[in-house]
Design an enzyme around this catalytic site. Structure first.
Site, PDB file in Angstrom:
ATOM      1  N   HIS A  55       0.838  -1.194   0.000  1.00  0.00           N
ATOM      2  CA  HIS A  55       0.000   0.000   0.000  1.00  0.00           C
ATOM      3  C   HIS A  55       0.874   1.246   0.000  1.00  0.00           C
ATOM      4  O   HIS A  55       2.099   1.149   0.031  1.00  0.00           O
ATOM      5  CB  HIS A  55      -0.989  -0.010   1.162  1.00  0.00           C
ATOM      6  CG  HIS A  55      -0.398   0.061   2.531  1.00  0.00           C
ATOM      7  ND1 HIS A  55       0.371  -0.948   3.077  1.00  0.00           N
ATOM      8  CD2 HIS A  55      -0.446   1.026   3.489  1.00  0.00           C
ATOM      9  CE1 HIS A  55       0.745  -0.609   4.307  1.00  0.00           C
ATOM     10  NE2 HIS A  55       0.272   0.583   4.567  1.00  0.00           N
ATOM     11  N   HIS A  57       1.336   3.992   2.034  1.00  0.00           N
ATOM     12  CA  HIS A  57       1.788   4.797   3.166  1.00  0.00           C
ATOM     13  C   HIS A  57       3.309   4.984   3.143  1.00  0.00           C
ATOM     14  O   HIS A  57       4.050   4.080   2.755  1.00  0.00           O
ATOM     15  CB  HIS A  57       1.337   4.172   4.483  1.00  0.00           C
ATOM     16  CG  HIS A  57      -0.124   4.378   4.751  1.00  0.00           C
ATOM     17  ND1 HIS A  57      -0.822   3.637   5.674  1.00  0.00           N
ATOM     18  CD2 HIS A  57      -1.027   5.238   4.212  1.00  0.00           C
ATOM     19  CE1 HIS A  57      -2.090   4.043   5.693  1.00  0.00           C
ATOM     20  NE2 HIS A  57      -2.229   5.007   4.815  1.00  0.00           N
ATOM     21  N   ASP A  59       5.731   4.919   5.241  1.00  0.00           N
ATOM     22  CA  ASP A  59       6.628   3.990   5.929  1.00  0.00           C
ATOM     23  C   ASP A  59       6.720   2.631   5.221  1.00  0.00           C
ATOM     24  O   ASP A  59       7.424   1.731   5.688  1.00  0.00           O
ATOM     25  CB  ASP A  59       6.209   3.802   7.395  1.00  0.00           C
ATOM     26  CG  ASP A  59       4.844   3.162   7.554  1.00  0.00           C
ATOM     27  OD1 ASP A  59       3.922   3.539   6.810  1.00  0.00           O
ATOM     28  OD2 ASP A  59       4.682   2.292   8.434  1.00  0.00           O
ATOM     29  N   HIS A  60       6.038   2.522   4.072  1.00  0.00           N
ATOM     30  CA  HIS A  60       6.118   1.303   3.262  1.00  0.00           C
ATOM     31  C   HIS A  60       6.747   1.552   1.892  1.00  0.00           C
ATOM     32  O   HIS A  60       7.159   0.589   1.236  1.00  0.00           O
ATOM     33  CB  HIS A  60       4.728   0.690   3.091  1.00  0.00           C
ATOM     34  CG  HIS A  60       4.163   0.152   4.367  1.00  0.00           C
ATOM     35  ND1 HIS A  60       4.074  -1.186   4.647  1.00  0.00           N
ATOM     36  CD2 HIS A  60       3.686   0.788   5.476  1.00  0.00           C
ATOM     37  CE1 HIS A  60       3.558  -1.355   5.857  1.00  0.00           C
ATOM     38  NE2 HIS A  60       3.315  -0.169   6.377  1.00  0.00           N
ATOM     39  N   HIS A 112      -7.521  -1.016   5.629  1.00  0.00           N
ATOM     40  CA  HIS A 112      -6.495  -0.056   6.091  1.00  0.00           C
ATOM     41  C   HIS A 112      -6.371   1.063   5.078  1.00  0.00           C
ATOM     42  O   HIS A 112      -6.387   2.249   5.425  1.00  0.00           O
ATOM     43  CB  HIS A 112      -5.184  -0.802   6.276  1.00  0.00           C
ATOM     44  CG  HIS A 112      -4.067   0.024   6.807  1.00  0.00           C
ATOM     45  ND1 HIS A 112      -4.060   0.543   8.082  1.00  0.00           N
ATOM     46  CD2 HIS A 112      -2.892   0.410   6.239  1.00  0.00           C
ATOM     47  CE1 HIS A 112      -2.940   1.231   8.275  1.00  0.00           C
ATOM     48  NE2 HIS A 112      -2.222   1.159   7.162  1.00  0.00           N
ATOM     49  N   ASP A 133      -0.252  -4.030   6.316  1.00  0.00           N
ATOM     50  CA  ASP A 133      -0.922  -3.546   7.520  1.00  0.00           C
ATOM     51  C   ASP A 133      -2.373  -4.004   7.602  1.00  0.00           C
ATOM     52  O   ASP A 133      -3.202  -3.353   8.248  1.00  0.00           O
ATOM     53  CB  ASP A 133      -0.875  -2.016   7.578  1.00  0.00           C
ATOM     54  CG  ASP A 133       0.512  -1.479   7.892  1.00  0.00           C
ATOM     55  OD1 ASP A 133       1.431  -2.286   8.103  1.00  0.00           O
ATOM     56  OD2 ASP A 133       0.676  -0.242   7.898  1.00  0.00           O
ATOM     57  N   HIS A 171       4.658  -4.903  10.880  1.00  0.00           N
ATOM     58  CA  HIS A 171       5.011  -4.177  12.102  1.00  0.00           C
ATOM     59  C   HIS A 171       5.154  -5.122  13.288  1.00  0.00           C
ATOM     60  O   HIS A 171       4.456  -6.135  13.378  1.00  0.00           O
ATOM     61  CB  HIS A 171       3.949  -3.125  12.447  1.00  0.00           C
ATOM     62  CG  HIS A 171       3.923  -1.958  11.520  1.00  0.00           C
ATOM     63  ND1 HIS A 171       4.712  -0.851  11.691  1.00  0.00           N
ATOM     64  CD2 HIS A 171       3.182  -1.731  10.411  1.00  0.00           C
ATOM     65  CE1 HIS A 171       4.464   0.010  10.723  1.00  0.00           C
ATOM     66  NE2 HIS A 171       3.535  -0.503   9.931  1.00  0.00           N
TER      67      HIS A 171
END
Length: 260
Positions: A55, A57, A59-60, A112, A133, A171
């Protein structure tokens, strides 16, 4: 057989690196930052062949541009094409492609985010699931874009995978998730034992991942919305006599966890 290496990133992310023994090629899943990948690749004299993105975001995807070379294959959702780095291949539910000689199946798991994907490799023993996530060890992702109905359906689709499937979430949230799960279902013996085992792993600075589908079905409240004790806890939280629909139990749990 694929080896899957956990590369810790930020405070609690895992970037998953896939490689074959004796082969210099590798792939990574959700490289939120480049440095952990670069360090491992250099130490092992590997070549990054491709990147899988679950996805959009930051942090990915934050490390993609620094890592990618012109020859690097980048694969992500067609729905998020304008929110992801430039993709070599845009994929959707049911699509299949090859990674290091293994067939990867694409699953759409909105909740998410709306364009969230999971990548499933069925022919490994045990099978491998990279779910970003959506499904966490003992929990699930927050609903930033999707609805409870979508996330509940996504989790149920993952729960149908073979029970031995290894679940590579993105995570290290396991202990907090299991603490919440124990609040929801304190009488679950398997959950109590899992929490103790994961507590020991973290005390030794080891990942609690991957988990398995069978462990999630036994201990993850978001997959146990038809279990009487979970229904009762959610109903008490919602101040209702008894929640009737599984999706209503899920929505109550997710709202409860958000404020925990």
């Amino acid at each position: 057989m694929l080896d899957v290496i956990a590369l810790p990133a930020f405070s609690d992310n895992y970037i998953w690196l896939l490689r074959l023994r004796g082969d210099k090629r590798c792939w990574v899943v959700d490289p939120g930052e480049a440095a952990p990948v670069q360090r491992y690749i250099q130490s092992q004299d590997l070549q990054l062949e491709g990147i899988l993105l679950t996805h959009h975001h930051p942090d990915h995807i934050g490390g993609v541009e620094e890592l990618a070379q012109p020859s690097t294959t980048i694969i992500g959702s067609f729905q998020d094409v304008y929110r992801l780095p430039k993709l070599s291949l845009q994929v959707a539910a049911g699509d299949r492609f090859q990674v290091l000689g293994e067939t990867v199946q694409v699953m759409e798991v909105p909740g998410h985010t709306l364009g969230h994907l999971a990548f499933y490799i069925a022919d490994q023993s045990p099978p491998l699931l990279f779910c970003g996530d959506t499904l966490f060890a003992g929990g699930c992702g927050r609903l930033f874009e999707g609805t409870p109905e979508q996330m509940h359906a996504s989790l149920q689709s993952l729960a149908q995978l073979p029970e031995k499937t290894l679940v590579f979430a993105a995570h290290e949230y396991t202990l907090k998730n299991l603490q919440f799960a124990l609040e929801v279902e304190p009488g679950n013996q398997a959950l109590q034992e899992r929490y103790q085992a994961c507590e020991k792993l973290r005390a030794e600075h080891k990942p609690t991942l991957p988990s398995t589908i069978v462990d999630e079905k036994a201990t993850n409240p978001f997959l146990r919305v038809e279990v009487p004790e979970v229904i009762q806890s959610a109903s008490n939280k919602a101040q209702q006599t008894s929640l009737k629909e599984p999706v209503d139990v899920f929505a109550t749990l997710r709202k409860w966890k958000d404020s925990a």
